[in-house]
Design a protein around this motif. Structure first.
Motif, PDB file in Angstrom:
ATOM      1  N   ALA A  41      47.561  38.722  64.043  1.00  0.00           N
ATOM      2  CA  ALA A  41      48.990  38.295  64.334  1.00  0.00           C
ATOM      3  C   ALA A  41      49.431  38.361  65.679  1.00  0.00           C
ATOM      4  CB  ALA A  41      50.059  38.565  63.440  1.00  0.00           C
ATOM      5  N   ALA A  42      49.043  39.720  66.343  1.00  0.00           N
ATOM      6  CA  ALA A  42      49.708  40.250  67.558  1.00  0.00           C
ATOM      7  C   ALA A  42      48.676  39.428  68.513  1.00  0.00           C
ATOM      8  CB  ALA A  42      49.282  41.706  67.405  1.00  0.00           C
ATOM      9  N   THR A  43      47.762  38.972  68.433  1.00  0.00           N
ATOM     10  CA  THR A  43      46.979  38.339  69.435  1.00  0.00           C
ATOM     11  C   THR A  43      47.129  36.857  69.463  1.00  0.00           C
ATOM     12  OG1 THR A  43      44.847  38.378  68.204  1.00  0.00           O
ATOM     13  CG2 THR A  43      45.227  40.139  69.805  1.00  0.00           C
ATOM     14  N   LEU A  44      46.838  36.269  68.146  1.00  0.00           N
ATOM     15  CA  LEU A  44      47.308  34.645  68.043  1.00  0.00           C
ATOM     16  C   LEU A  44      48.559  34.365  67.972  1.00  0.00           C
ATOM     17  CD1 LEU A  44      44.198  34.240  65.429  1.00  0.00           C
ATOM     18  CD2 LEU A  44      44.132  33.846  67.763  1.00  0.00           C
ATOM     19  N   GLY A  45      49.344  35.216  67.807  1.00  0.00           N
ATOM     20  CA  GLY A  45      50.994  34.847  67.513  1.00  0.00           C
ATOM     21  C   GLY A  45      51.657  34.920  69.108  1.00  0.00           C
ATOM     22  N   ILE A  46      50.738  34.922  70.175  1.00  0.00           N
ATOM     23  CA  ILE A  46      51.529  35.093  71.276  1.00  0.00           C
ATOM     24  C   ILE A  46      52.133  33.382  71.396  1.00  0.00           C
ATOM     25  CG2 ILE A  46      51.140  35.232  73.898  1.00  0.00           C
ATOM     26  CD1 ILE A  46      49.069  37.052  73.167  1.00  0.00           C
ATOM     27  N   ASP A  47      53.365  33.476  71.979  1.00  0.00           N
ATOM     28  CA  ASP A  47      53.914  32.250  72.502  1.00  0.00           C
ATOM     29  C   ASP A  47      53.286  31.837  73.793  1.00  0.00           C
ATOM     30  OD1 ASP A  47      55.491  29.891  73.053  1.00  0.00           O
ATOM     31  OD2 ASP A  47      57.363  31.045  72.327  1.00  0.00           O
ATOM     32  N   GLN A  48      52.414  30.616  73.650  1.00  0.00           N
ATOM     33  CA  GLN A  48      51.730  30.302  74.847  1.00  0.00           C
ATOM     34  C   GLN A  48      52.537  29.622  75.930  1.00  0.00           C
ATOM     35  OE1 GLN A  48      48.530  30.496  75.241  1.00  0.00           O
ATOM     36  NE2 GLN A  48      48.390  31.856  73.320  1.00  0.00           N
ATOM     37  N   ALA A  64      52.531  33.770  64.198  1.00  0.00           N
ATOM     38  CA  ALA A  64      52.007  35.232  63.629  1.00  0.00           C
ATOM     39  C   ALA A  64      51.946  35.081  62.123  1.00  0.00           C
ATOM     40  CB  ALA A  64      53.347  36.215  63.959  1.00  0.00           C
ATOM     41  N   GLU A  65      52.996  34.518  61.550  1.00  0.00           N
ATOM     42  CA  GLU A  65      52.660  34.213  59.986  1.00  0.00           C
ATOM     43  C   GLU A  65      51.562  33.595  59.634  1.00  0.00           C
ATOM     44  OE1 GLU A  65      56.151  33.029  58.210  1.00  0.00           O
ATOM     45  OE2 GLU A  65      57.314  34.610  58.837  1.00  0.00           O
ATOM     46  N   HIS A  66      51.237  32.285  60.557  1.00  0.00           N
ATOM     47  CA  HIS A  66      50.009  31.388  60.338  1.00  0.00           C
ATOM     48  C   HIS A  66      48.721  32.138  60.593  1.00  0.00           C
ATOM     49  CE1 HIS A  66      52.054  27.828  59.356  1.00  0.00           C
ATOM     50  NE2 HIS A  66      52.855  27.876  60.365  1.00  0.00           N
ATOM     51  N   ALA A  67      48.941  33.092  61.579  1.00  0.00           N
ATOM     52  CA  ALA A  67      47.356  33.896  61.987  1.00  0.00           C
ATOM     53  C   ALA A  67      47.212  35.020  60.639  1.00  0.00           C
ATOM     54  CB  ALA A  67      47.797  34.512  62.981  1.00  0.00           C
ATOM     55  N   VAL A  68      48.571  35.675  60.021  1.00  0.00           N
ATOM     56  CA  VAL A  68      48.258  36.333  58.856  1.00  0.00           C
ATOM     57  C   VAL A  68      47.749  35.613  57.761  1.00  0.00           C
ATOM     58  CG1 VAL A  68      49.600  37.924  57.122  1.00  0.00           C
ATOM     59  CG2 VAL A  68      50.067  37.903  59.573  1.00  0.00           C
ATOM     60  N   PRO A  85      52.384  37.574  51.659  1.00  0.00           N
ATOM     61  CA  PRO A  85      52.453  38.751  52.667  1.00  0.00           C
ATOM     62  C   PRO A  85      53.872  38.731  53.498  1.00  0.00           C
ATOM     63  CG  PRO A  85      50.801  36.789  53.222  1.00  0.00           C
ATOM     64  CD  PRO A  85      51.324  36.565  51.903  1.00  0.00           C
ATOM     65  N   SER A  86      54.211  39.883  53.945  1.00  0.00           N
ATOM     66  CA  SER A  86      55.272  40.187  54.411  1.00  0.00           C
ATOM     67  C   SER A  86      55.062  40.384  55.989  1.00  0.00           C
ATOM     68  CB  SER A  86      56.141  41.209  53.927  1.00  0.00           C
ATOM     69  OG  SER A  86      57.283  41.875  54.503  1.00  0.00           O
ATOM     70  N   VAL A  87      55.720  39.565  56.963  1.00  0.00           N
ATOM     71  CA  VAL A  87      55.195  39.805  58.317  1.00  0.00           C
ATOM     72  C   VAL A  87      56.756  40.329  58.990  1.00  0.00           C
ATOM     73  CG1 VAL A  87      54.375  38.812  60.200  1.00  0.00           C
ATOM     74  CG2 VAL A  87      53.542  38.186  58.138  1.00  0.00           C
ATOM     75  N   THR A  88      56.717  41.249  59.619  1.00  0.00           N
ATOM     76  CA  THR A  88      57.819  41.727  60.251  1.00  0.00           C
ATOM     77  C   THR A  88      57.483  42.078  61.838  1.00  0.00           C
ATOM     78  OG1 THR A  88      58.528  43.141  58.354  1.00  0.00           O
ATOM     79  CG2 THR A  88      59.651  43.614  60.162  1.00  0.00           C
ATOM     80  N   LEU A  89      58.276  41.430  62.558  1.00  0.00           N
ATOM     81  CA  LEU A  89      58.184  41.582  63.935  1.00  0.00           C
ATOM     82  C   LEU A  89      59.274  42.544  64.642  1.00  0.00           C
ATOM     83  CD1 LEU A  89      57.794  37.824  65.204  1.00  0.00           C
ATOM     84  CD2 LEU A  89      55.963  39.419  64.739  1.00  0.00           C
TER      85      LEU A  89
END
Length: 131
Positions: A41-48, A64-68, A85-89
């Protein structure tokens, strides 16, 4: 005359050991999966769009959620989870993933009055560091 009782006690203690080991293994798998999902999520969730515009590395919550979800699906754990899954930024760019799963007992299922599974939790966190 005590030998059959001693054998029965040893079998019972062995069964308890196997069950607790299976639960611990399930928990360790969940913690590893949460860490891997947070890393993805940290790597694929970057806003391009923000990155290309020169705005730095900002993590998009949806990406990030889609990557998780994709990471957990690739591991085959998505259907085993007791809750989504719980995803928190966090403001510092850390992605935290929390997972909950029921791990079944192997031998304790045969004993009346006991649960056939135990709920375990796993948390993983990752932060993208750009040099």
């Amino acid at each position: 005359m005590l030998m059959p009782a001693a054998v029965l006690i040893m079998l019972l203690l062995g069964a308890i050991t196997v069950d607790l080991t299976a639960v611990r293994l399930g928990q360790r798998e969940l913690i590893a999966a949460a860490g891997d999902a947070a890393n993805d999520a940290a790597t694929l969730g970057i806003d391009q769009g923000v990155l290309r515009a020169g705005g730095g590395t900002v993590i998009d919550a949806s990406r990030a959620e889609h990557a998780v979800i994709a990471s957990l699906d690739a591991k085959g754990l998505l259907d085993d989870l007791a809750a989504p899954p719980s995803v928190t930024l966090t403001p510092d760019g850390t992605v935290e993933v929390r997972l909950i799963r029921r791990v079944p007992y192997i031998f304790a299922k045969a004993l009346p009055g006991l649960d056939d599974a135990v709920v375990v939790r796993g948390t993983g966190a990752a932060r993208l560091v750009v040099d």
